[in-house]
Design a protein around this motif. Structure first.
Motif, PDB file in Angstrom:
ATOM      1  N   LEU A   1       0.844  -1.204   0.000  1.00 53.03           N
ATOM      2  CA  LEU A   1       0.000   0.000   0.000  1.00 53.03           C
ATOM      3  C   LEU A   1       0.879   1.255   0.000  1.00 53.03           C
ATOM      4  N   SER A   2       0.451   2.257  -0.715  1.00 51.80           N
ATOM      5  CA  SER A   2       1.243   3.479  -0.839  1.00 51.80           C
ATOM      6  C   SER A   2       0.837   4.515   0.199  1.00 51.80           C
ATOM      7  N   ILE A   3       1.772   5.453   0.457  1.00 51.94           N
ATOM      8  CA  ILE A   3       1.472   6.572   1.358  1.00 51.94           C
ATOM      9  C   ILE A   3       0.347   7.421   0.775  1.00 51.94           C
ATOM     10  N   GLU A   4       0.360   7.562  -0.557  1.00 54.80           N
ATOM     11  CA  GLU A   4      -0.670   8.372  -1.213  1.00 54.80           C
ATOM     12  C   GLU A   4      -2.067   7.855  -0.901  1.00 54.80           C
ATOM     13  N   ASN A   5      -2.238   6.563  -1.060  1.00 58.50           N
ATOM     14  CA  ASN A   5      -3.549   5.955  -0.786  1.00 58.50           C
ATOM     15  C   ASN A   5      -3.922   6.074   0.688  1.00 58.50           C
ATOM     16  N   MET A   6      -2.918   5.902   1.565  1.00 58.51           N
ATOM     17  CA  MET A   6      -3.190   6.028   3.000  1.00 58.51           C
ATOM     18  C   MET A   6      -3.611   7.459   3.330  1.00 58.51           C
ATOM     19  N   ALA A   7      -2.934   8.425   2.735  1.00 57.08           N
ATOM     20  CA  ALA A   7      -3.256   9.823   3.010  1.00 57.08           C
ATOM     21  C   ALA A   7      -4.700  10.139   2.650  1.00 57.08           C
ATOM     22  N   ILE A   8      -5.123   9.635   1.492  1.00 53.75           N
ATOM     23  CA  ILE A   8      -6.509   9.857   1.065  1.00 53.75           C
ATOM     24  C   ILE A   8      -7.482   9.176   2.040  1.00 53.75           C
TER      25      ILE A   8
END
Length: 440
Positions: free
Chosen positions: A22-29
């Motif tokens: 999982l990416s940081i980008e997806n987690m941030a969203i």
């Protein structure tokens, strides 16, 4: 001592996130945060509040995962509850708990708790007698034991010891079980299961005094529910050991307690075994009528266990033999053989125990005609060597037969033969009762 990861909360989250791809980008969203904030959090440069941590755990699908110190301690305590369920045979509850505890598989950095889970899962498999799967699981564990805690090592050696005992390797089983006890004590716990396993192994090895030491320790340290099977099994094992060493009063008190425990839980096999031990005690005390009553009372409780059923028949046959009721004795022996043959036909093979029982049947028959040279030769050259080779408590049968032959030869004034038989008897007795031996 418990061994938890030294990683910070942020470092744990990063490892889990990366392991799941999982990416940081997806987690941030997902958690309504920013990439820089999450990056700083994972580097332990920023703290998140409780609501944010809950959101992160939901995003990573680890909502029940133990990440904080108090959660890790609670998880460890739950592991031991899971073990207790397995120890006391509450298999349905243990299987239900397995899914709850599997969350640790998402936290590979919690090395010791991960190990505790694996060895407990192995124990569940071993309790189901899925030996190949247990061995496979333990091989995985063996490669991860470096720097393991005493708790994890305790459970590993307990499992390994049990597997060795099931495979018939009593000495290795004792070695591993002793290590299990040592690691439990280092972890400030007791391991009544391992202690009991050591005692049971010594019974099989024909070392009743050693068995008494360990089973007495297991009974003294057991703190579980007395209505479960293990206390009854330990009490019966002790009763049998005290019977073997000739302490009949102790044995009788224990078997009465065992019978009471078994009847309170309606445990048919334990009731049958208790009645069998009682019958054996009455036989040794030459209370033959009481012995026969107990045998007849015990037979109906052996539901489907043909070998144990036939074992009780042999006690009844021996009682009838001592009463010189040879016709009735022969009828019991014929019935026992029929039951064994029926069992072998269904199983498609002859077991070691049925082989021992068949020799026992033939030996009873030859004792009825002991003045016949053929009968003397059978007991001396077939029966006694067979029971010595079979080992364990069956060696006592060999001692008993030696005494019978020795008396026979003395009556026949065959002093040399009597002395030779006496030497065999003394050697067996010395091996069972005099030689100190510890497999540590």
């Amino acid at each position: 001592m418990a061994k938890y990861s030294t990683l910070t909360l942020g470092e744990k989250i990063r490892q889990i996130r990366q392991s799941k791809g999982l990416s940081i980008e997806n987690m941030a969203i997902a958690i309504s945060s920013s990439i820089p904030s999450i990056s700083r959090f994972e580097r332990n440069e920023l703290e998140f509040g409780a609501d944010m941590i809950i959101a992160i755990k939901k995003f990573l699908d680890i909502e029940k995962a133990p990440l904080f110190a108090h959660e890790l301690t609670l998880y460890r305590d739950r592991i031991w509850v899971w073990n207790e369920l397995l120890d006391t045979g509450r298999m349905d509850e243990a299987r239900a708990m397995q899914e709850e505890m599997a969350i640790i598989l998402n936290l590979p950095f919690e090395h010791d708790l991960y190990l505790l889970y694996l060895v407990t899962e192995a124990m569940l498999l071993s309790k189901e007698y899925n030996i190949p799967a247990t061995e496979e699981k333990l091989k995985i564990v063996e490669g991860l034991l470096d720097n393991a805690s005493d708790g994890a090592l305790n459970l590993y050696h307990r499992n390994k010891g049990f597997i060795c005992l099931v495979a018939g390797d009593m000495k290795s089983g004792i070695k591993h079980s002793i290590k299990a006890v040592e690691h439990a004590e280092a972890d400030k716990k007791t391991d009544t299961s391992a202690l009991n396993n050591i005692g049971q192994a010594y019974i099989v090895l024909g070392k009743p005094y050693h068995a008494i030491i360990y089973i007495e320790r297991a009974r003294a340290q057991f703190t579980g529910d007395l209505t479960h099977k293990r206390p009854g099994h330990m009490t019966q094992a002790l009763a049998m050991c005290y019977t073997l060493v000739g302490e009949y009063r102790k044995a009788e008190k224990l078997v009465e307690l065992s019978l009471m425990q078994a009847k309170s839980t309606n445990a048919s096999s334990q009731i049958a075994q208790a009645l069998t031990i009682m019958a054996s005690l009455k036989l040794k005390s030459k209370k033959y009528d009481e012995c026969l009553v107990l045998c007849d009372e015990g037979l109906p409780y052996y539901n489907g266990d043909k070998e144990m059923y036939v074992s009780l028949l042999t006690t009844k046959a021996e009682c009838l033999l001592r009463m010189k009721k040879y016709k009735e004795c022969q009828e019991i022996l014929n019935h026992g053989r029929a039951v064994l043959q029926e069992g072998e036909k269904k199983m498609g093979k002859t077991t070691t125990n049925s082989d021992i029982l068949e020799i026992a049947f033939s030996t009873f028959e030859h004792q009825m005609t002991l003045d016949n040279d053929e009968s003397v030769n059978y007991i001396q050259n077939v029966a006694i060597p067979h029971f010595i080779k079979a080992g364990g408590k069956t060696k006592l049968t060999a001692i008993g037969l030696c005494h019978i032959l020795e008396s026979h030869f003395i009556k026949k004034r065959a002093k040399t033969k009597a002395n030779a038989i006496a030497v065999i008897s003394r050697d067996i007795y010395k091996e069972m009762f005099m030689v100190e031996e510890e497999y540590d």
